[in-house]
Write a protein that holds these residues in place. Structure first.
Motif, short mmCIF file in Angstrom:
data_model
loop_
_atom_site.label_atom_id
_atom_site.label_comp_id
_atom_site.label_asym_id
_atom_site.label_seq_id
_atom_site.Cartn_x
_atom_site.Cartn_y
_atom_site.Cartn_z
N LYS A 128 0.84 -1.20 0.00
CA LYS A 128 0.00 0.00 0.00
C LYS A 128 0.87 1.25 0.00
O LYS A 128 0.63 2.20 -0.75
N ILE A 129 1.89 1.25 0.83
CA ILE A 129 2.81 2.39 0.89
C ILE A 129 3.52 2.56 -0.46
O ILE A 129 3.66 3.68 -0.95
N ASP A 130 3.94 1.45 -1.06
CA ASP A 130 4.56 1.51 -2.38
C ASP A 130 3.63 2.15 -3.40
O ASP A 130 4.04 3.02 -4.17
N SER A 131 2.37 1.71 -3.42
CA SER A 131 1.43 2.24 -4.41
C SER A 131 1.15 3.73 -4.16
O SER A 131 0.97 4.49 -5.11
N LEU A 132 1.13 4.14 -2.90
CA LEU A 132 0.94 5.56 -2.60
C LEU A 132 2.12 6.38 -3.12
O LEU A 132 1.95 7.44 -3.71
N ALA A 133 3.33 5.87 -2.90
CA ALA A 133 4.52 6.58 -3.35
C ALA A 133 4.55 6.71 -4.87
O ALA A 133 4.86 7.77 -5.41
N VAL A 134 4.20 5.63 -5.56
CA VAL A 134 4.20 5.64 -7.02
C VAL A 134 3.14 6.61 -7.55
O VAL A 134 3.34 7.27 -8.56
N SER A 135 2.03 6.72 -6.84
CA SER A 135 0.95 7.61 -7.29
C SER A 135 1.18 9.07 -6.88
O SER A 135 0.33 9.92 -7.14
N GLY A 136 2.30 9.35 -6.24
CA GLY A 136 2.62 10.74 -5.92
C GLY A 136 2.26 11.20 -4.52
O GLY A 136 2.45 12.36 -4.18
N LYS A 137 1.73 10.32 -3.69
CA LYS A 137 1.42 10.68 -2.31
C LYS A 137 2.70 10.55 -1.49
O LYS A 137 3.23 9.46 -1.31
N SER A 138 3.22 11.66 -1.02
CA SER A 138 4.48 11.61 -0.29
C SER A 138 4.30 11.79 1.22
O SER A 138 5.26 11.76 1.96
#
Length: 157
Positions: A128-138
């Motif tokens: 989930k954290i990986d997908s957030l990072a890839v989608s631009g959520k920092s």
């Protein structure tokens, strides 16, 4: 109260473990790119008093410093009287929610750790954290409620 503190620490350690596992992946995938560090905020109701628990969390935080910025915010908990009514418990949760809300930033992805919530393994949380990072959520904020749990105003966010 001891069971609640133990669960709180377990949740924090699982979260930190998932972040740690997640960033080993990023260090290999993006080693040649400039990557902005992800920012994690953990908001808890109540304070840890046991030194060994604080030391364990401090060790995880030290390991994560290369991969992410992690901030732990402890807000004061309300005393719950013995035999509190549902209305009193709702008032207590609302007061704690007001304190929590002061620290939740507008651009954050909020994860509420609630007793009635969906259970994630460390691996699932890392994905989930990986997908957030890839989608631009920092910026990710995790909220851990007090002994009565979290107010609906936090859970609905």
């Amino acid at each position: 109260m001891q069971k609640i503190l133990r669960r709180l620490v377990d949740e924090i350690i699982n979260f930190l473990d998932a972040i740690f596992a997640s960033f080993f992946t990023y260090s290999f995938l993006f080693y040649s790119f400039e990557v902005n560090l992800l920012k994690f905020q953990i908001i808890t109701v109540g304070k840890l008093k046991e030194k060994y628990l604080k030391d364990g969390i401090a060790e995880y935080l030290k390991r994560l410093q290369r991969y992410a910025v992690v901030e732990i915010v402890e807000v004061a908990d309300e005393q719950t009287p013995d035999g509190a009514s549902e209305a009193e418990e709702a008032q207590i949760k609302a007061k704690e929610a007001q304190r929590i809300q002061k620290y939740i930033k507008e651009d954050t992805y909020l994860i509420a750790l609630a007793i009635d919530g969906k259970m994630f393994s460390s691996e699932q949380l890392a994905e989930k954290i990986d997908s957030l990072a890839v989608s631009g959520k920092s910026h990710v904020t995790m909220v851990i409620g007090g002994s009565l749990g979290l107010d609906d105003s936090i859970l609905k966010q």
